[in-house]
Write an enzyme that holds these catalytic residues in place. Structure first.
Site, PDB file in Angstrom:
ATOM      1  N   LEU A   1       0.790  -1.226   0.000  1.00 36.51           N
ATOM      2  CA  LEU A   1       0.000   0.000   0.000  1.00 36.51           C
ATOM      3  C   LEU A   1       0.827   1.283   0.000  1.00 36.51           C
ATOM      4  O   LEU A   1       0.277   2.368  -0.157  1.00 36.51           O
ATOM      5  CB  LEU A   1      -0.943   0.010   1.211  1.00 36.51           C
ATOM      6  CG  LEU A   1      -1.949  -1.145   1.262  1.00 36.51           C
ATOM      7  CD1 LEU A   1      -2.830  -1.036   2.501  1.00 36.51           C
ATOM      8  CD2 LEU A   1      -2.808  -1.165  -0.004  1.00 36.51           C
TER       9      LEU A   1
ATOM     10  N   HIS B   1      -3.134  -4.734 -11.164  1.00 36.17           N
ATOM     11  CA  HIS B   1      -4.209  -3.738 -11.051  1.00 36.17           C
ATOM     12  C   HIS B   1      -5.512  -4.409 -11.441  1.00 36.17           C
ATOM     13  O   HIS B   1      -5.562  -5.137 -12.432  1.00 36.17           O
ATOM     14  CB  HIS B   1      -3.934  -2.544 -11.956  1.00 36.17           C
ATOM     15  CG  HIS B   1      -4.932  -1.439 -11.804  1.00 36.17           C
ATOM     16  ND1 HIS B   1      -4.893  -0.553 -10.746  1.00 36.17           N
ATOM     17  CD2 HIS B   1      -6.010  -1.096 -12.541  1.00 36.17           C
ATOM     18  CE1 HIS B   1      -5.897   0.294 -10.851  1.00 36.17           C
ATOM     19  NE2 HIS B   1      -6.600  -0.005 -11.933  1.00 36.17           N
TER      20      HIS B   1
END
Length: 203
Positions: A88, A107
């Site tokens: 993250l 993604h």
């Protein structure tokens, strides 16, 4: 150990399901590689999974010197490639330049659609549903300074059904991400590819 075997360093922040998929693939002979190190930016379930599997695990916490500390640890890992598996923290330009075309990310959309700044997690699936798109999927790509704009290694496509919600679409895409990551890693490990602009051409 095979001296030609590639080393992978995996960067994590969350539950570690992608990390576990890589661990299992290596153990099952489906991925000819070694996890040299796992780097976490916090204590998390993924770090626990790595320790349980006997993989060297280092926590580099966010702070004033986070980016420089992270770069040093990535260098210390002696990795050929790096996989962002639910990591993250944003990598700065120095790290990306240092490890150009060696950092891989996933993604949850068919890039370049629904990618870039602000498109992450559930926001991606909400945007796909709102757009009326009939197909979505996941993309595995190299990391560059352009968010979600690096050369695409591979994509997996699935249909967006009329009854899908952002939550159901997220679950459907999550189910195909692990195999996509493993296939992409096998491509990169083989070395039988070349990068042309934003495309990765497999030999």
């Amino acid at each position: 150990m095979d001296l030609a075997m590639k080393n992978i360093c995996i960067l994590v922040s969350g539950t570690g399901t992608t990390l576990q998929a890589v661990i299992d693939a290596i153990a099952g002979g489906k991925l000819d590689a070694r996890i040299s190190e796992v780097i976490a930016d916090r204590e998390c379930m993924a770090a626990d999974r790595a320790r349980k599997a006997g993989v060297k695990t280092v926590v580099v916490r966010r702070g004033r010197n986070f980016q420089s500390d992270l770069m040093k640890e990535m260098e210390n890992s002696c990795a050929d490639f790096f996989l962002l598996a639910g990591f993250l923290s944003i990598l700065d330009a120095g790290i990306i330049e240092r490890f150009r075309n060696r950092i891989i990310n996933t993604h949850p959309s068919l890039l370049p659609c629904f990618g870039g700044k602000g498109f992450y997690g559930m926001r991606v699936h909400e945007a796909v549903i709102e757009s009326g798109a009939k197909f979505s999927g996941c993309t595995v790509h190299f990391v560059t300074e352009e968010i979600d704009g690096g050369p695409i290694i591979l994509q997996r496509v699935l249909q967006v059904d009329d009854v899908d919600t952002p939550e159901t679409l997220e679950n459907k895409i999550h189910a195909i991400e692990h195999s996509a990551v493993l296939q992409a890693l096998n491509i990169i490990i083989s070395g039988n590819y070349r990068i042309v602009g934003k495309r990765v051409i497999v030999a």
